[in-house]
Each structure stands twice: as C-alpha cells, then as structure tokens.
Design a protein around this motif. Structure first.
Motif, PDB file in Angstrom:
ATOM      1  N   MET A   1     -28.202 -64.435 -91.210  1.00  0.00           N
ATOM      2  CA  MET A   1     -27.122 -65.173 -90.674  1.00  0.00           C
ATOM      3  C   MET A   1     -25.882 -64.478 -90.325  1.00  0.00           C
ATOM      4  N   LYS A   2     -25.671 -63.568 -91.533  1.00  0.00           N
ATOM      5  CA  LYS A   2     -24.374 -62.744 -91.326  1.00  0.00           C
ATOM      6  C   LYS A   2     -24.821 -61.702 -90.047  1.00  0.00           C
ATOM      7  N   ARG A   3     -25.776 -61.348 -89.791  1.00  0.00           N
ATOM      8  CA  ARG A   3     -25.877 -60.444 -88.547  1.00  0.00           C
ATOM      9  C   ARG A   3     -25.688 -61.101 -87.272  1.00  0.00           C
ATOM     10  N   LEU A   4     -25.978 -62.311 -87.148  1.00  0.00           N
ATOM     11  CA  LEU A   4     -25.867 -63.217 -86.084  1.00  0.00           C
ATOM     12  C   LEU A   4     -24.383 -63.519 -85.729  1.00  0.00           C
ATOM     13  N   ILE A   5     -23.744 -63.721 -86.958  1.00  0.00           N
ATOM     14  CA  ILE A   5     -22.385 -63.958 -86.955  1.00  0.00           C
ATOM     15  C   ILE A   5     -21.536 -62.552 -86.405  1.00  0.00           C
ATOM     16  N   ILE A   6     -22.050 -61.479 -86.977  1.00  0.00           N
ATOM     17  CA  ILE A   6     -21.438 -60.241 -86.652  1.00  0.00           C
ATOM     18  C   ILE A   6     -21.834 -59.843 -84.974  1.00  0.00           C
ATOM     19  N   ALA A   7     -23.002 -60.098 -84.610  1.00  0.00           N
ATOM     20  CA  ALA A   7     -23.400 -59.721 -83.219  1.00  0.00           C
ATOM     21  C   ALA A   7     -22.425 -60.597 -82.293  1.00  0.00           C
ATOM     22  N   ALA A   8     -22.230 -61.965 -82.628  1.00  0.00           N
ATOM     23  CA  ALA A   8     -21.509 -63.025 -81.693  1.00  0.00           C
ATOM     24  C   ALA A   8     -20.117 -62.311 -81.847  1.00  0.00           C
ATOM     25  N   ALA A   9     -19.423 -62.217 -82.911  1.00  0.00           N
ATOM     26  CA  ALA A   9     -18.137 -61.480 -82.855  1.00  0.00           C
ATOM     27  C   ALA A   9     -17.907 -60.515 -81.946  1.00  0.00           C
ATOM     28  N   LEU A  10     -18.783 -59.431 -82.071  1.00  0.00           N
ATOM     29  CA  LEU A  10     -19.002 -58.319 -81.443  1.00  0.00           C
ATOM     30  C   LEU A  10     -18.818 -58.301 -79.887  1.00  0.00           C
ATOM     31  N   LEU A  11     -19.984 -59.360 -79.474  1.00  0.00           N
ATOM     32  CA  LEU A  11     -19.984 -59.854 -78.065  1.00  0.00           C
ATOM     33  C   LEU A  11     -18.734 -60.613 -77.569  1.00  0.00           C
ATOM     34  N   VAL A  12     -18.004 -61.296 -78.386  1.00  0.00           N
ATOM     35  CA  VAL A  12     -16.649 -61.952 -77.998  1.00  0.00           C
ATOM     36  C   VAL A  12     -15.492 -60.779 -77.827  1.00  0.00           C
ATOM     37  N   ILE A  13     -15.659 -59.819 -78.572  1.00  0.00           N
ATOM     38  CA  ILE A  13     -14.612 -58.850 -78.732  1.00  0.00           C
ATOM     39  C   ILE A  13     -14.855 -58.039 -77.529  1.00  0.00           C
ATOM     40  N   VAL A  14     -16.111 -57.635 -77.014  1.00  0.00           N
ATOM     41  CA  VAL A  14     -16.350 -56.957 -75.856  1.00  0.00           C
ATOM     42  C   VAL A  14     -16.142 -57.654 -74.530  1.00  0.00           C
ATOM     43  N   ALA A  15     -16.562 -58.828 -74.652  1.00  0.00           N
ATOM     44  CA  ALA A  15     -16.043 -59.630 -73.385  1.00  0.00           C
ATOM     45  C   ALA A  15     -14.384 -59.877 -73.186  1.00  0.00           C
ATOM     46  N   ALA A  16     -13.731 -60.127 -74.518  1.00  0.00           N
ATOM     47  CA  ALA A  16     -12.238 -60.004 -74.171  1.00  0.00           C
ATOM     48  C   ALA A  16     -11.731 -58.787 -73.623  1.00  0.00           C
ATOM     49  N   VAL A  17     -12.178 -57.573 -74.188  1.00  0.00           N
ATOM     50  CA  VAL A  17     -11.697 -56.399 -73.697  1.00  0.00           C
ATOM     51  C   VAL A  17     -12.108 -55.983 -72.272  1.00  0.00           C
ATOM     52  N   CYS A  18     -13.232 -56.642 -71.805  1.00  0.00           N
ATOM     53  CA  CYS A  18     -13.558 -56.704 -70.350  1.00  0.00           C
ATOM     54  C   CYS A  18     -12.601 -57.283 -69.609  1.00  0.00           C
ATOM     55  N   VAL A  19     -12.413 -58.505 -69.827  1.00  0.00           N
ATOM     56  CA  VAL A  19     -11.387 -59.341 -69.169  1.00  0.00           C
ATOM     57  C   VAL A  19     -10.089 -58.829 -69.321  1.00  0.00           C
ATOM     58  N   VAL A  20      -9.526 -58.312 -70.226  1.00  0.00           N
ATOM     59  CA  VAL A  20      -8.190 -57.832 -70.482  1.00  0.00           C
ATOM     60  C   VAL A  20      -7.866 -56.589 -69.394  1.00  0.00           C
ATOM     61  N   SER A  21      -9.268 -55.707 -69.299  1.00  0.00           N
ATOM     62  CA  SER A  21      -9.186 -54.692 -68.546  1.00  0.00           C
ATOM     63  C   SER A  21      -9.142 -54.768 -67.265  1.00  0.00           C
ATOM     64  N   LEU A  22      -9.888 -55.737 -66.786  1.00  0.00           N
ATOM     65  CA  LEU A  22     -10.086 -56.447 -65.296  1.00  0.00           C
ATOM     66  C   LEU A  22      -8.748 -57.062 -64.872  1.00  0.00           C
ATOM     67  N   GLY A  23      -8.092 -57.691 -65.734  1.00  0.00           N
ATOM     68  CA  GLY A  23      -6.716 -58.368 -65.602  1.00  0.00           C
ATOM     69  C   GLY A  23      -5.585 -57.247 -65.193  1.00  0.00           C
ATOM     70  N   VAL A  24      -5.640 -56.269 -66.201  1.00  0.00           N
ATOM     71  CA  VAL A  24      -4.834 -55.084 -66.037  1.00  0.00           C
ATOM     72  C   VAL A  24      -5.090 -54.418 -64.398  1.00  0.00           C
ATOM     73  N   GLN A  25      -6.337 -54.165 -64.246  1.00  0.00           N
ATOM     74  CA  GLN A  25      -6.741 -53.511 -62.976  1.00  0.00           C
ATOM     75  C   GLN A  25      -6.323 -54.447 -61.951  1.00  0.00           C
ATOM     76  N   VAL A  26      -6.407 -55.520 -61.844  1.00  0.00           N
ATOM     77  CA  VAL A  26      -6.215 -56.387 -60.863  1.00  0.00           C
ATOM     78  C   VAL A  26      -4.734 -56.427 -60.345  1.00  0.00           C
ATOM     79  N   ASN A  27      -3.818 -56.756 -61.717  1.00  0.00           N
ATOM     80  CA  ASN A  27      -2.503 -56.871 -61.631  1.00  0.00           C
ATOM     81  C   ASN A  27      -1.776 -55.495 -61.249  1.00  0.00           C
ATOM     82  N   ASN A  28      -2.336 -54.433 -61.583  1.00  0.00           N
ATOM     83  CA  ASN A  28      -1.645 -53.304 -61.110  1.00  0.00           C
ATOM     84  C   ASN A  28      -2.133 -52.954 -59.688  1.00  0.00           C
TER      85      ASN A  28
END
Length: 126
Positions: A1-28
């Motif tokens: 169960m811990k692995r699943l939670i860690i994997a989900a957390a990493l997925l959320v982090i990667v998605a957040a970084v992608c969204v932030v980088s795309l937002g920076v690129q579009v705004n700039n």
C-alpha cells in the motif's frame, strides 16, 4: 500500500511540474509576442527612435523570459529564435528597414509556432 501511495504522490508531483512549466512557457511567450507587437507598431508608425529602443529592450527581455525554457524544451528551438531576435536592433540602427520588417515577421512566426507546438494537443503528441 505504501508503494501505491508513493507512486501516486510522485505522479501528482510530476503533473504539477508539467502544468507549472507549461504555464510559465505560455505566459512568457505571450509576453514576448505582446512586446513584439509594440515594436511592430512603432515601426509601422515610423517612429524609428522608439523602434530602436524597443528592439534593444526586446532582446534583453527575450533572454530573461526564455532562460528557463531549455529546462523543459529543446535548446535548438530557443537558439533558432534567438538568432532571429538578436540582429533586430542592429538592423534598425543601420537603417535596414526592409530586412528589419522581414526579420520581425520571422520572429513573430517562430514565437507563435513555439507556442502552438508546445501546447499539449493531440496533433502535437502524435
């Protein structure tokens, strides 16, 4: 169960970084297109002195706004646009209006394509 939670957390982090980088690129990119529009307007109005100043400022702004782009996109894409941006102040200072207008149009086109290509759409993925 811990692995699943860690994997989900990493997925959320990667998605957040992608969204932030795309937002920076579009705004700039939009900011750069707006500044380029001011340069074009000054050139169209025949205000060459303002056009010189705005062109010099645009080169500096381009360097500032795109310095983080190579972290999440190809260096060659940014370098190609930079090769179009850097000669703008020199062209207008030398009175080469025809080439300046053409270079300005090329620069605008490259920035618009950059914005379109980096947007996560199905036609950009496949």
């Amino acid at each position: 169960m811990k692995r699943l939670i860690i994997a989900a957390a990493l997925l959320v982090i990667v998605a957040a970084v992608c969204v932030v980088s795309l937002g920076v690129q579009v705004n700039n990119t939009q900011y750069l297109l707006d500044e380029l529009e001011q340069v074009q307007q000054a050139y169209d109005d025949g205000n060459i002195e303002l056009c010189r100043t705005l062109s010099r400022d645009f080169v500096k702004t381009f360097e500032e706004k795109t310095k983080h782009f190579p972290l999440f996109m190809r260096h060659a894409d940014i370098q190609k646009i930079e090769e179009t941006v850097v000669p703008l102040p020199v062209m207008i200072a030398e009175g080469d209006g025809g080439h300046f207008a053409a270079q300005l149009a090329v620069c605008r086109n490259q920035l618009e394509k950059l914005s379109n290509v980096e947007t996560p759409l199905t036609e950009n993925i496949f």
